[in-house]
Design a protein around this motif. Structure first.
Motif, short mmCIF file in Angstrom:
data_model
loop_
_atom_site.label_atom_id
_atom_site.label_comp_id
_atom_site.label_asym_id
_atom_site.label_seq_id
_atom_site.Cartn_x
_atom_site.Cartn_y
_atom_site.Cartn_z
N UNK A 178 48.44 26.35 67.16
CA UNK A 178 47.04 26.47 67.66
C UNK A 178 45.53 26.62 66.57
N UNK A 179 46.45 25.61 65.11
CA UNK A 179 45.06 24.98 64.45
C UNK A 179 43.76 24.85 64.99
N UNK A 180 44.22 23.37 65.94
CA UNK A 180 42.84 23.19 65.67
C UNK A 180 41.59 23.80 66.80
N UNK A 181 42.58 25.16 67.88
CA UNK A 181 41.23 25.32 68.39
C UNK A 181 41.37 26.20 67.82
N UNK A 182 40.87 27.12 66.93
CA UNK A 182 40.60 28.09 65.98
C UNK A 182 39.69 26.71 64.70
N UNK A 183 40.04 25.58 64.11
CA UNK A 183 39.02 24.97 63.86
C UNK A 183 38.13 24.87 64.33
N UNK A 184 38.60 24.67 65.34
CA UNK A 184 36.60 23.83 66.47
C UNK A 184 36.37 25.36 67.27
N UNK A 185 36.75 26.88 66.88
CA UNK A 185 35.80 27.69 67.34
C UNK A 185 34.96 28.06 66.01
N UNK A 186 35.62 28.21 64.73
CA UNK A 186 34.89 28.66 63.78
C UNK A 186 33.53 26.95 63.07
N UNK A 187 33.80 25.91 63.52
CA UNK A 187 33.22 24.83 63.67
C UNK A 187 31.38 24.28 64.56
N UNK A 188 32.32 25.35 65.40
CA UNK A 188 31.02 25.85 65.90
C UNK A 188 30.09 26.87 65.67
N UNK A 189 30.48 27.97 65.47
CA UNK A 189 29.61 29.29 64.58
C UNK A 189 29.53 29.29 62.80
N UNK A 190 29.81 28.55 62.49
CA UNK A 190 29.74 28.32 61.07
C UNK A 190 27.86 28.49 60.91
N UNK A 191 27.61 28.13 59.63
CA UNK A 191 25.58 28.54 59.54
C UNK A 191 25.97 26.35 59.61
N UNK A 192 24.50 26.24 59.73
CA UNK A 192 24.29 24.87 60.21
C UNK A 192 23.57 24.37 58.82
N UNK A 193 23.48 25.32 57.66
CA UNK A 193 22.76 24.99 56.40
C UNK A 193 24.82 24.46 55.91
N UNK A 194 25.24 25.12 56.11
CA UNK A 194 26.83 24.56 55.56
C UNK A 194 26.94 23.33 55.19
N UNK A 195 27.82 22.95 54.40
CA UNK A 195 28.39 21.17 54.43
C UNK A 195 29.10 21.58 55.34
N UNK A 196 30.04 20.80 56.33
CA UNK A 196 30.93 20.48 57.53
C UNK A 196 32.19 20.90 57.03
N UNK A 197 32.77 21.02 57.82
CA UNK A 197 34.05 21.66 57.00
C UNK A 197 34.99 20.90 57.45
N UNK A 198 35.51 20.57 56.97
CA UNK A 198 36.80 19.70 57.02
C UNK A 198 38.20 20.79 57.58
N UNK A 199 38.66 19.70 58.52
CA UNK A 199 39.93 21.05 59.45
C UNK A 199 41.18 21.38 58.25
N UNK A 200 41.39 21.37 57.27
CA UNK A 200 41.85 22.10 56.31
C UNK A 200 41.65 23.64 55.99
N UNK A 201 39.83 23.22 55.51
CA UNK A 201 39.38 24.46 55.28
C UNK A 201 39.69 25.54 55.86
N UNK A 209 38.21 33.88 58.94
CA UNK A 209 38.17 32.70 58.40
C UNK A 209 36.18 32.64 58.41
N UNK A 210 35.71 33.35 59.12
CA UNK A 210 33.81 32.60 58.40
C UNK A 210 33.57 33.70 57.61
N UNK A 211 34.59 34.51 57.68
CA UNK A 211 33.81 35.63 56.81
C UNK A 211 34.33 35.40 55.42
N UNK A 212 36.16 34.81 55.19
CA UNK A 212 36.60 34.07 54.25
C UNK A 212 35.68 33.43 53.58
N UNK A 213 35.13 32.42 54.70
CA UNK A 213 34.44 31.53 53.41
C UNK A 213 32.65 32.15 53.05
N UNK A 214 32.22 32.85 54.18
CA UNK A 214 31.62 33.26 53.20
C UNK A 214 31.90 34.18 52.22
#
Length: 333
Positions: A69-92, A40-45
């Motif tokens: 398990x979607x919520x678990x991954x969303x939580x992990x990715x949200x914590x690791x995403x760059x702070x310079x990015x706009x907040x991720x939506x759940x479906x992102x 998810x993180x690489x794909x977003x970048x």
């Protein structure tokens, strides 16, 4: 997060507990939350930097959705995403995973430009308790040819260049090593750089690149061979003429040195590109499906270091053979 040694009892128990992060997909293949999170993180970048270039990758969100398990991954990715990015939506997050998933993307001709990602290669060894040299691998394919490759191996220890592969596998604390980043670009060679901090710390890349050159040995008894741990020396085509030995200090002209390996992941390509092993041979069953992400980035790293990767008949691997999804290789043996 605190990280214990991969094969420690406490770590293993936590991984297999109900709150763990290792699961099985298709009833046989281990997968972790990290696999989905990295994809998810690489794909977003990539979608920000190269929005028109498709992604071919190992995972998709269907497994996550079917197992809640979607919520678990969303939580992990949200914590690791760059702070310079706009907040991720759940479906992102599931959409980013599916950008490289099993959705059929018809590329049509060899003119396609696309990325190939293995978010974490080496999960099986980690699950089994091995101190696996897992790898994150990303490659760029342009007109059917690999143009760029990047591999990161956080567990690759500082002393690996001076140790046998057996010693690397038995190394008491692989995670204390600074890790390695390998980069290859067509026509520019293969280069490595140390990662100063890994697993739980900020990954700062130290200064200084080192050019990789494959082993230049041209005499069979002087070469260092390796095969997957699931295979034996009998799988080597030279076994009819040479005996295999693991003793590097006493090899005669009728013997070859067979290194003990932990080369289930893309680290086998790292090992050859760095010159640690002269030859790696994988004998695949005819019915086995060979996936592009298990080889693409490794191929260019070995090629640019002066080596060569072929199928069993000596032919170049065709990354455009799967004309619909670009996910499968069709090598001979």
């Amino acid at each position: 997060m605190r990280h214990a040694r991969p094969n420690s009892p406490n770590t293993q128990r936590s991984l297999f507990s109900s709150e763990g992060r290792i699961f099985e997909k298709n009833g046989q293949t281990p997968v972790t939350m990290a696999d989905f999170g990295v994809q998810a993180l690489v794909s977003l970048e990539l979608s920000k930097l190269f929005p028109s270039s498709p992604l071919v990758a190992e995972e998709d969100s269907s497994f996550l959705r079917s197992n809640n398990l979607v919520d678990s991954v969303v939580s992990v990715v949200t914590n690791k995403a760059s702070s310079n990015d706009k907040p991720l939506k759940h479906d992102d997050v599931p959409e980013a995973i599916d950008r490289g998933g099993n959705n059929a993307i018809v590329y049509g001709t060899k003119t396609a430009t696309y990325w190939v990602l293995d978010p974490i290669d080496g999960t099986r060894g980690f699950v089994r308790g091995n101190e696996a040299l897992y790898v994150v691998g990303l490659a760029l394919v342009v007109e059917g040819e690999i143009a760029l490759g990047v591999m990161g191996c956080p567990n690759w220890p500082e002393e690996v260049s001076n140790k046998s592969i057996t010693e690397v596998c038995e190394y008491e604390n692989l995670q204390s090593g600074s890790g390695i980043l390998m980069v290859a670009h067509v026509g520019c060679g293969t280069w490595t750089k140390r990662l100063s901090n890994v697993l739980g710390r900020s990954a700062i890349v130290s200064d200084g690149w080192t050019k990789c050159i494959v082993d230049g040995c041209r005499i069979v008894p002087e070469a260092r061979f390796c095969v997957p741990e699931s295979q034996t020396c009998e799988s080597l085509p030279l076994s009819a003429l040479f005996n295999a030995t693991n003793d590097a200090d006493s090899i005669d002209e009728k013997e070859i040195l067979l290194l003990s390996t932990c080369c289930r992941s893309l680290c086998k390509y790292l090992t050859v590109a760095c010159g640690r092993a002269s030859v790696f041979i994988l004998r695949a069953r005819t019915q086995r499906i060979i996936k592009v992400w298990d080889h693409a980035v490794g191929v260019i790293c070995v090629h640019e270091a002066g080596g060569k990767v072929t199928d069993w008949k000596g032919n170049q691997l065709d990354f455009a053979a799967d004309q619909v999804e670009r996910r499968i290789l069709f090598p001979s043996g």
